[in-house]
Design an enzyme around this catalytic site. Structure first.
Site, PDB file in Angstrom:
ATOM      1  N   HIS A  94      53.671  39.241  30.858  1.00 40.37           N
ATOM      2  CA  HIS A  94      53.037  40.131  31.845  1.00 40.37           C
ATOM      3  C   HIS A  94      53.940  41.301  32.202  1.00 40.37           C
ATOM      4  O   HIS A  94      53.789  41.895  33.258  1.00 40.37           O
ATOM      5  CB  HIS A  94      52.697  39.349  33.122  1.00 40.37           C
ATOM      6  CG  HIS A  94      51.653  38.287  32.907  1.00 40.37           C
ATOM      7  ND1 HIS A  94      51.940  37.092  32.309  1.00 40.37           N
ATOM      8  CD2 HIS A  94      50.337  38.261  33.203  1.00 40.37           C
ATOM      9  CE1 HIS A  94      50.834  36.354  32.246  1.00 40.37           C
ATOM     10  NE2 HIS A  94      49.851  37.045  32.778  1.00 40.37           N
ATOM     11  N   HIS A  95      54.895  41.637  31.327  1.00 34.86           N
ATOM     12  CA  HIS A  95      55.829  42.719  31.689  1.00 34.86           C
ATOM     13  C   HIS A  95      55.116  44.061  31.743  1.00 34.86           C
ATOM     14  O   HIS A  95      55.616  45.001  32.341  1.00 34.86           O
ATOM     15  CB  HIS A  95      57.014  42.767  30.711  1.00 34.86           C
ATOM     16  CG  HIS A  95      56.651  43.299  29.364  1.00 34.86           C
ATOM     17  ND1 HIS A  95      55.908  42.578  28.462  1.00 34.86           N
ATOM     18  CD2 HIS A  95      56.905  44.487  28.774  1.00 34.86           C
ATOM     19  CE1 HIS A  95      55.730  43.304  27.372  1.00 34.86           C
ATOM     20  NE2 HIS A  95      56.321  44.468  27.538  1.00 34.86           N
ATOM     21  N   ARG A  96      53.982  44.160  31.085  1.00 36.32           N
ATOM     22  CA  ARG A  96      53.107  45.339  31.191  1.00 36.32           C
ATOM     23  C   ARG A  96      51.690  44.826  31.376  1.00 36.32           C
ATOM     24  O   ARG A  96      51.332  43.778  30.827  1.00 36.32           O
ATOM     25  CB  ARG A  96      53.134  46.147  29.895  1.00 36.32           C
ATOM     26  CG  ARG A  96      54.446  46.834  29.609  1.00 36.32           C
ATOM     27  CD  ARG A  96      54.409  48.269  30.141  1.00 36.32           C
ATOM     28  NE  ARG A  96      55.607  48.990  29.774  1.00 36.32           N
ATOM     29  CZ  ARG A  96      56.725  49.024  30.488  1.00 36.32           C
ATOM     30  NH1 ARG A  96      56.815  48.332  31.617  1.00 36.32           N
ATOM     31  NH2 ARG A  96      57.762  49.724  30.092  1.00 36.32           N
ATOM     32  N   LYS A 100      47.053  42.265  26.058  1.00 28.28           N
ATOM     33  CA  LYS A 100      46.202  42.717  24.963  1.00 28.28           C
ATOM     34  C   LYS A 100      46.342  41.806  23.771  1.00 28.28           C
ATOM     35  O   LYS A 100      47.449  41.338  23.459  1.00 28.28           O
ATOM     36  CB  LYS A 100      46.650  44.144  24.585  1.00 28.28           C
ATOM     37  CG  LYS A 100      45.708  44.874  23.685  1.00 28.28           C
ATOM     38  CD  LYS A 100      44.581  45.517  24.453  1.00 28.28           C
ATOM     39  CE  LYS A 100      43.516  46.074  23.541  1.00 28.28           C
ATOM     40  NZ  LYS A 100      42.649  45.040  22.959  1.00 28.28           N
ATOM     41  N   LYS A 124      54.754  43.440  19.044  1.00 29.81           N
ATOM     42  CA  LYS A 124      54.204  44.593  18.316  1.00 29.81           C
ATOM     43  C   LYS A 124      53.844  45.720  19.278  1.00 29.81           C
ATOM     44  O   LYS A 124      54.099  46.882  18.993  1.00 29.81           O
ATOM     45  CB  LYS A 124      53.101  44.162  17.354  1.00 29.81           C
ATOM     46  CG  LYS A 124      51.718  44.061  17.718  1.00 29.81           C
ATOM     47  CD  LYS A 124      50.802  43.736  16.522  1.00 29.81           C
ATOM     48  CE  LYS A 124      50.732  42.292  16.122  1.00 29.81           C
ATOM     49  NZ  LYS A 124      49.523  41.909  15.409  1.00 29.81           N
ATOM     50  N   LYS A 136      46.472  36.463  23.245  1.00 28.75           N
ATOM     51  CA  LYS A 136      45.616  36.158  22.093  1.00 28.75           C
ATOM     52  C   LYS A 136      44.615  35.105  22.520  1.00 28.75           C
ATOM     53  O   LYS A 136      44.909  34.280  23.395  1.00 28.75           O
ATOM     54  CB  LYS A 136      46.462  35.585  20.945  1.00 28.75           C
ATOM     55  CG  LYS A 136      45.797  35.713  19.601  1.00 28.75           C
ATOM     56  CD  LYS A 136      45.980  37.112  19.077  1.00 28.75           C
ATOM     57  CE  LYS A 136      45.543  37.310  17.675  1.00 28.75           C
ATOM     58  NZ  LYS A 136      46.098  38.579  17.141  1.00 28.75           N
ATOM     59  N   SER A 394      43.424  50.455  19.458  1.00 29.05           N
ATOM     60  CA  SER A 394      42.795  49.798  20.618  1.00 29.05           C
ATOM     61  C   SER A 394      43.265  50.471  21.911  1.00 29.05           C
ATOM     62  O   SER A 394      42.489  50.647  22.859  1.00 29.05           O
ATOM     63  CB  SER A 394      43.196  48.328  20.688  1.00 29.05           C
ATOM     64  OG  SER A 394      42.368  47.543  19.871  1.00 29.05           O
TER      65      SER A 394
HETATM   66  N1  GLU Z   1      43.965  41.317  16.508  1.00 29.51           N
HETATM   67  C1  GLU Z   1      44.686  42.517  16.248  1.00 29.51           C
HETATM   68  C2  GLU Z   1      46.168  42.208  16.105  1.00 29.51           C
HETATM   69  O1  GLU Z   1      46.564  41.113  15.783  1.00 29.51           O
HETATM   70  C3  GLU Z   1      44.369  43.628  17.226  1.00 29.51           C
HETATM   71  C4  GLU Z   1      44.662  43.366  18.649  1.00 29.51           C
HETATM   72  C5  GLU Z   1      44.142  44.440  19.616  1.00 29.51           C
HETATM   73  O2  GLU Z   1      43.633  45.458  19.169  1.00 29.51           O
HETATM   74  O3  GLU Z   1      44.258  44.200  20.810  1.00 29.51           O
HETATM   75  O4  GLU Z   1      46.995  43.068  16.217  1.00 29.51           O
END
Ligand code: GLU
Length: 503
Positions: A94-96, A100, A124, A136, A394
């Site tokens: 939760h640092h940002r 996502k 990433k 995720k 995204s």
């Molecule tokens: N599922 C993709 C990934 O592993 C995209 C994640 C996203 O766009 O939030 O990077």
């Protein structure tokens, strides 16, 4: 090294049992001595970078471990009866905010895999300066055999479960597609969220990877594949680097093998061939692979596949059916695993004949196999960098949704007009004349797709330079993956300073 509070390795027998995915995993399963649990693998990769960092151990632990995971069961009507499905959403960091990461639909997914994938998302995002924490999600379901109406009910109920527990929202946690999901599922998620949050102005920013008509952004579907091409192109652009790996600079004429012709693999293949002049000499799928040393005609393949429902027996290539994972062992310059985790393992690494492994999938190479590749001077371009194009675009989609305006809308005509004036001035001064076609393309201004692609390209190039600099600067860091983790961990750590957990 990081120890305390780490739950420790998952027993081998359990980790191997989770692997089977049709033909692709047969090799991996035959390997008795290697731990193939993705959570343990990501931990090892993290630790390798962490040893050379000077943060206190508790800071590194906080960054490494997954903050929380919500696992839940929910009932969905299937025909005349109800079936109980299992879903997850892991929140690694939760640092940002928001957090996502995609949602995976697979029969073989489990909590460890979701946690591992959520950590990869944190690193990433940090690496490419996308200001999100990592997350995720997953549902245990076979998306290929489940009828669309059941998939829709499952997706809507899964979304409702996330809403009820505050695991989704434009400022909380923003899912996206992953294996087994796509625009259609994202549209169902957005619609369900919108229905449960009446009047929310930013509701459609609760998920990315939506169809354009539902608030999506052009270029999102191709983004991961396009990012892979930009990343490989950048890595192969430094003459002194590529010579070490037995290559000449540039992608033109390079032979490429792609494992997985889904969204990522197919877009990457087309862009490698059409924009970079590379040759796609083999494409693997779960049930076999195609080989053509002169290069596969991808448009003809796509047309054939739409008609036949499979790529096998495509007349423009030789079809090989047995042991589909052997596609990885074909001779080529660049091998692109764009399918599943644990494809390059101790069981097959010695038979690889490529000069570069470009990790389009998440976790395709095990740490032991990577060590061997490094020793053999095969360049491994790591997943946390190479497949970050998806989340990068995204991010653009999310900002577009919050801004409620398409990129390029305000400036397109103005920049087109200025470009036309510039062309006229050049004509006047030089006496040259541009063709009507040149005038049209030079003076049209930037569309959303141009802006998205250029934003993605800049992001991939900048991140690669940062990783490469780290390899050059830090004596202990010898490979791109360790460098990528080093860059990412540094960035996450600096945002933890505000928590006051630094001594
Ligand atoms: N599922 C993709 C990934 O592993 C995209 C994640 C996203 O766009 O939030 O990077």
């Amino acid at each position: 090294m990081i120890r305390a509070a780490d739950p420790g390795p998952i027993p081998e027998s359990r980790s191997r049992a989770l692997l089977s995915w049709k033909g692709w995993t047969s090799m991996a399963r035959s390997q008795a001595t290697e731990d193939l649990n993705l959570y343990n693998i990501v931990s090892r990769q993290f630790d390798r970078a962490a040893v050379s960092l000077r943060f206190p151990e508790h800071v590194l632990q906080q960054i490494k471990l997954c903050n929380n995971i919500y696992e839940f069961q929910f009932p969905v009507r299937v025909g005349k009866r109800f079936e109980i499905f299992t879903g997850w959403r892991a929140e690694h960091s939760h640092h940002r905010k928001p957090l996502k990461g995609g949602i995976r639909y697979s029969e073989h997914v489990d909590a460890d895999e979701v946690k591992a994938l959520s950590s990869l998302m944190t690193f990433k995002c940090a690496l490419v300066n996308v200001p999100f924490g990592g997350s995720k999600g997953a549902v245990r379901i076979n998306p290929y055999t489940t009828p669309p109406e059941v998939l829709q009910r499952v997706t809507r109920r899964y979304t409702a479960e996330l809403c009820w527990k505050n695991f989704i929202g434009p400022g909380i946690n923003v899912p996206a597609p992953d294996m087994g999901t796509g625009e259609r599922e994202m549209a169902w998620i957005a619609d369900t969220y919108d229905g449960l949050n009446h009047g929310g102005l930013d509701n459609f920013a609760c998920v990315t990877g939506k169809p354009i008509s539902q608030g999506g952004i052009v270029g999102r579907t191709e983004a991961t594949g396009r990012g892979v091409v930009y990343g490989v192109r950048e890595a192969l652009s430094y003459p002194s680097d590529v010579r070490q790996f037995g290559l000449t600079p540039g992608l033109e004429g390079k032979s490429i093998v792609i494992q997985g012709y889904g969204n990522v693999g197919s877009h990457a293949a087309h862009i490698f061939a059409k924009e970079e002049g590379a040759k796609i000499v083999a494409i693997g799928e779960w049930n076999g692979y195609l080989v053509n040393h002169d290069g596969i005609d991808l448009d003809a393949l796509d047309a054939y596949r739409t008609e036949a429902g499979t790529m096998l027996d495509f007349p423009g290539a030789q079809t090989v059916r047995d042991d589909p994972i052997k596609v990885l062992e074909l001779e080529c310059d660049v091998l692109v695993p764009a399918a599943l985790q644990n494809q390059i393992t101790l069981a097959n690494v010695d038979r690889l004949k490529c000069k570069v492994v470009a990790e389009a999938a998440n976790g395709p190479t095990t740490p032991d196999a990577e060590e061997k590749l490094n020793k053999r001077n095969v360049l491994v371009i790591p997943d946390i960098y190479l497949n970050s194009g998806g989340v990068t675009v995204s991010y653009f989609e999310w900002t577009k949704n919050l801004g409620h305006i398409r990129f390029g809308r305000m400036a397109k005509r103005l920049s087109g007009h200025k470009e036309s004036q510039m062309i006229s001035a050049v004509e006047r001064v030089t006496g040259a004349t541009f063709s009507p076609e040149e005038r049209r393309s030079l003076g049209r201004g930037a569309d959303e797709i141009d802006i998205v692609r250029s934003g993605l390209e800049g992001t991939m190039v900048d991140a690669y330079r940062e990783i490469r600099d780290t390899v050059k600067r830090k004596r202990q860091v010898r490979d791109l993956r360790t460098a990528a983790y080093t860059v990412a961990i540094n960035k996450v750590a600096s945002s933890y300073e505000k928590l006051g957990i630094f001594p």
